[in-house]
Design an enzyme around this catalytic site. Structure first.
Site, PDB file in Angstrom:
ATOM      1  CB  ALA A 822      -0.913  -0.008   1.222  1.00  0.00           C
ATOM      2  CB  SER A 841      -2.792   6.265   2.012  1.00  0.00           C
ATOM      3  OG  SER A 841      -4.038   6.047   2.625  1.00  0.00           O
ATOM      4  CG  HIS A 842      -4.912   2.135  -3.036  1.00  0.00           C
ATOM      5  ND1 HIS A 842      -4.999   0.810  -2.677  1.00  0.00           N
ATOM      6  CD2 HIS A 842      -5.798   2.293  -4.053  1.00  0.00           C
ATOM      7  CE1 HIS A 842      -5.889   0.194  -3.433  1.00  0.00           C
ATOM      8  NE2 HIS A 842      -6.387   1.070  -4.285  1.00  0.00           N
ATOM      9  CG  ASN A 843      -5.204   2.068   3.805  1.00  0.00           C
ATOM     10  OD1 ASN A 843      -4.631   3.017   3.276  1.00  0.00           O
ATOM     11  ND2 ASN A 843      -5.382   1.984   5.106  1.00  0.00           N
TER      12      ASN A 843
END
Length: 1006
Positions: A822, A841-843
């Site tokens: 991520a 962000s990209h979880n």
């Protein structure tokens, strides 16, 4: 006394070399007088520019010196006007020396010289203060005309004129080399607005002037060597005679006729030396078209190579559309097997047809099906057409690359490299989209019809090209004319590894820059600006390979250079890492003739299996490189997860199989393909093409850098309003399988976003076409850009676009023990004088709960440690609102000490906006239309005055809801996007059917 007749006056003789010397002296006098007078009378005025003045800027540019102030402007223009006569005469006299009844090239140079002189007069008399655009266009045109003028004049200079050839070569090489730092400092001035950069730019600009004068002064040496003079006399008796120009015998640079094929001459009963004598008169004086036919054929070959690379690089992005939607294997990946079509060449009749002129032309025609696929609205229909075109084009290049012998193999290798360069250049000039890709159309920057029309012309030229007997045209794949000296399997593995390496790393000029990117402050190259350096490295590598003997380009030391460069590229970042990437780019391009020749030699009689194995290698690498960012629902992906190092090591190891590791006991036989070089007849064409591609790439960067783009400024500066949006853009491919950059741009523009977080944006990979989603948006709307972790960081990417200056940024790889890595960007922005931390962000996915918990904990730590700075979080978080631990929501809100944009919005799942230290005044959810599978969410905030902070942070104060009419119009979202008004381009406010508005607490200092 007898009268004696008066002696006739002696003729007036003017040596041409004197005219050339006068031209040089007047040119220097014009520029130096302007510089000296301007410096004496208006020094501080001419060094000042739009960024800075004295003392940061202390040396003037050419345009400000010659065009802004009286009297230097007038003196300069008078001298230039005086110099126009000698300049035109110089062009005419050079043509006189170079003219040749068998070549029209000197006439072409005459035309170039005239146009070059006229464009010079244009930018001299139309200064930047008169008309900036006209001045720049004429200046760029002048520099572009210098390419054929300089290199063409060198080619036409007699070999015996050693001094003039040496001066021309030195001046031209230095001239074009100086363009690189000049463009760099211009970008530093124009884009980054660095004080003092324009002074450094000015040094190189002036150097171009003096190098240009130095180059033209070499005409004096030619005229002296030829003893060229102009004689004017009168008749005896005083009656005047029309003036005439009498020139002594001069050596003429002649272009010989193309040599006649020796085999044909012998069959006709003539010796090769007598071949020209037996030609008919029409053949001894061919038409312009006949003389130009070799150059036209070469251009057609390069363009058809470009079409091959365009179709070949379009196959994987076209099929990966289905893989993304299925989030796993979708069976459409079987379309990759279309590249195994060379297996059909193992059938002798198929080989004979494919190697015939008719068969090869038909295969070229089948390739057009892939270009025309852009018309088909269905993604599946386009995939079928592109797969068919890929099968045809790979089958065809197998014949071209492996079916020849000797010099033909090297020629085909160089043409393949040039076509690849044209493909990369077309993307660099078109916002990283190849303009003829089938998933790009007119709405997204495509020039599909133009590409098809040019391809048709190239195919017609190929089909009507005069026959040239070649052994490969009648050779059977089973035939063994000469025993191969190497096994075909290592050669095939090397060919496949090189094809993949070129595609993965060099298909776009900015991919290597994305590998080295670390964020702000910028310590390395910028993708949109410095991509031309990648092309320069590729040109150098291909140029060395074209003109160096095989013993040099196939030497293990060249491989050692490639290995070292690959290590630096992988291990380092910023300029150091990019320097390694440039070295590796030169190595890969330089390896093309070696690998091609080895595959052709070792695969003689086994062309089909050689190419099939090479394509299998490419398919394996395509899958393996995709799995380096594998997610949990791809079977077997964990094996390659984060292992770009293993993929890169294996690439270099397989390419090494094509290098010559034997001791040099004796020279390779002349008939060996590996021992041959580029045909001599193609030398100049390749040289000119490499120089032209370099110049075009540099001018594309200069054009983009100097484009009058929107300067990044917030939309509502007076009201201190910030609009921040988050959008998961699905790799820049919309629901119809087409590029979505411009559709994204339109929505971002209408919403007037100041800060944008984009997710699923790392497209510098083969499945996504090696693209950059930020180019159009940043250039046309005006944003600072952080492209986030690069392709070597094994994430699907995150991007930050900001109207506010980015003071610094940090890239994070969030803890991901189970699933995909991520990415997160932590950036500090200067918002109206207040430092604000923005996190994008990209979880992880729903399938990896441990990843999501660890990632949320890390994000909460980043936001908490940013205190006391205000914070805006824009991210993809797989959780339900108000979900307790270990779900991400409570961890991030509580531990990160932030507020949800609206905790009452229960209808959310993956996109969230959190904030702290700001006044939220609006929140909107906008439908995606058909751009992606996720909506856009927008939060609107007001930044407190510097040092004031939020006066009341209680829930009651934060949730004072309002109608838009209760707020100033600055806070309103566009009315056109209400569903009752029809929305815009398929977008409208949904969920609440309106933006939500909030009051600002009383006493707030904004």
């Amino acid at each position: 006394m007898a009268s004696t007749s008066a002696k006739p006056p002696r003729p007036f003789i003017l040596y041409a070399s004197t005219l050339a010397r006068a031209h040089t002296c007047i040119s220097l006098a014009a520029f130096l007088s302007a510089l000296l007078i301007g410096g004496a009378l208006h020094y501080k005025k001419i060094v000042k520019n739009g960024v800075a003045g004295y003392p940061e800027e202390w040396f003037p540019s050419v345009s400000s010196t010659i065009g802004d102030w009286y009297p230097e402007r007038s003196i300069f223009q008078i001298l230039i006007a005086i110099n126009s006569g000698p300049r035109f005469i110089l062009v005419a006299l050079q043509y006189y020396l170079q003219r040749n009844p068998h070549s029209s090239f000197p006439g072409f140079l005459l035309l170039v010289g005239i146009l070059r002189t006229l464009s010079c007069g244009g930018w001299v008399y139309i200064t930047s203060s008169d008309d900036h655009d006209a001045h720049d266009v004429l200046m760029i045109g002048y520099i572009m005309l210098n390419i054929p003028w300089m290199f063409g004049s060198i080619a036409c200079t007699p070999v015996s004129h050693v001094a003039s050839r040496r001066r021309r070569r030195l001046a031209s090489f230095t001239f074009f080399a100086a363009l690189v730092p000049m463009i760099y400092f211009f970008i530093q001035h124009k884009v980054h607005r660095v004080p003092g950069a324009y002074t450094r730019y000015s040094f190189f600009e002036w150097s171009l002037i003096f190098l240009d004068v130095l180059y033209d002064s070499s005409a004096e040496l030619d005229f002296k060597a030829a003893d060229l003079k102009i004689t004017v006399g009168t008749l005896v008796g005083g009656s005047s005679e029309t003036d005439k120009i009498v020139a002594s015998t001069a050596e003429v640079a002649a272009t010989p006729l193309p040599p006649v094929n020796e085999k044909d001459a012998k069959q006709a009963g003539h010796k090769p030396a007598d071949a020209v004598a037996v030609l008919p008169a029409a053949a001894q004086h061919p038409s312009i078209l006949v003389r130009a036919r070799p150059a036209i054929a070469f251009a057609s070959d390069v363009y058809l190579s470009y079409i091959f690379w365009s179709v070949y690089t379009a196959l994987v992005p076209t099929l990966f559309y289905f893989s993304v939607w299925e989030l796993g294997f979708a069976a459409h990946e079987l379309a990759l097997l279309a590249t195994l079509s060379p297996v059909l060449l193992g059938i002798p009749p198929m080989w004979e047809w494919a190697t015939s002129r008719e068969g090869r032309a038909i295969l070229h025609g089948f390739t057009l099906v892939g270009l025309a696929a852009y018309i088909v609205p269905s993604p599946l229909g386009r995939l079928f057409l592109v797969a068919f075109a890929s099968a045809s084009t790979v089958l065809g290049v197998t014949v071209d690359w492996l079916g020849g012998e000797g010099e033909d193999v090297v020629y085909q290798a160089i043409v393949a490299g040039l076509g690849f360069l044209v493909s990369s250049l077309s993307k660099h000039a078109n916002h990283t989209n190849n303009p003829v890709w089938p998933f790009v159309d007119g709405r997204s920057g495509g020039y599909n019809k133009t590409g098809i029309a040019l391809a048709l012309l190239a195919i017609l030229e190929y089909a009507s090209r005069p026959s040239a007997p070649a052994a490969s045209a009648t050779k059977s794949p089973k035939a063994a004319a000469s025993a191969p000296t190497h096994h075909w399997i290592p050669a095939s593995l090397a060919l496949g590894a090189l094809l993949f390496s070129l595609h993965a790393l060099l298909a776009d000029a900015s991919t290597l820059i994305a590998w080295s990117w670390t964020g702000f402050p910028i310590r390395g190259p910028v993708p949109a600006v410095h991509g031309s350096l990648t092309h320069v490295a590729q040109v150098l590598g291909l140029g060395l390979a074209a003109f160096l003997p095989h013993g040099v380009r196939g030497h293990p030391l060249w491989l050692a250079w490639g290995v070292g460069s690959a290590y630096v590229m992988y291990a380092y970042r910023d300029w150091a890492g990019y320097a390694g990437g440039l070295g590796f780019a030169a190595f890969l391009m330089g390896a093309i003739p070696t690998v091609w020749a080895r595959a052709a030699q070792a695969g003689r009689g086994r062309e089909a299996r050689t190419m099939v194995v090479a394509c299998l290698v490419v398919i394996v690498y395509d899958v393996a490189s995709t799995f380096t960012v594998a997610y949990a629902f791809v079977p077997g992906g964990e094996i390659f997860r984060e292992r770009t190092d293993l993929v890169l090591i294996s690439q270099v190891a397989l390419i090494a199989l094509a290098f010559d590791w034997r001791l040099p006991r004796r020279a390779a036989p002349p008939s060996s393909p590996a021992a041959t070089s580029l045909p001599r007849a193609a030398h100049y064409r390749v040289q000119y093409t490499l120089v032209l591609l370099t110049a075009l790439s540099l001018f594309a960067s200069l054009w983009r850098a100097s484009w009058p783009a929107v300067v990044p400024r917030p939309h509502r500066e007076a009201a201190r309003i910030v609009r921040a949006g988050i959008w998961t853009v699905h790799f820049g491919i919309d629901n119809e399988g087409r590029d979505s950059q411009r559709r994204m741009r339109d929505l971002i523009k209408d919403m007037e976003l100041d800060v944008v977080g984009l997710l699923e944006t790392d497209l510098h990979r083969i499945p996504f076409g090696n693209r950059d989603l930020t180019r159009v948006i940043a250039e046309e709307l005006g944003y600072y850009v952080d492209i986030g972790p690069g392709p070597n960081q094994h994430t699907w990417g995150a991007v930050l676009l900001s109207k506010f200056p980015i003071l610094n940024s940090t890239h994070h790889l969030l803890p991901s023990p189970d699933g995909e890595l991520a990415p997160a960007i932590e950036a500090v922005l200067d918002m109206f004088g207040t430092e604000v931390t923005v996190v994008v962000s990209h979880n992880g996915q729903e399938e990896t709960p441990l990843d999501r918990e660890l990632q949320s904990t890390e994000l909460a730590r980043i936001m908490a440690e940013a205190d006391p700075r205000p914070v805006i979080f824009l991210g993809y978080v797989v959780t339900k609102p108000l979900a307790p631990r270990p779900a991400p929501y409570e961890i991030m809100v509580t531990d990160g000490r932030v507020h949800d944009i609206d905790a009452d919005d229960y209808d959310r799942w993956c996109e969230y906006i959190f904030y702290r230290g700001l006044y939220r005044t609006a929140y909107a959810r906008i439908s995606r239309s058909t751009i992606t599978d996720t909506e856009m969410q927008i939060g609107q905030f007001v930044v407190p005055r510097r040092g004031a902070g939020v006066v009341d942070d209680s829930q009651e104060a934060r949730y004072m809801r309002a109608w838009k009419e209760e707020l100033p119009e600055d806070h309103w979202f566009p009315m056109e996007y209400y569903e009752q008004y029809g929305g815009m381009r398929g977008h409208f406010y949904h969920v609440f059917n309106t933006p939500l508005y909030y009051k600002i607490p009383e006493g707030a200092q904004v």
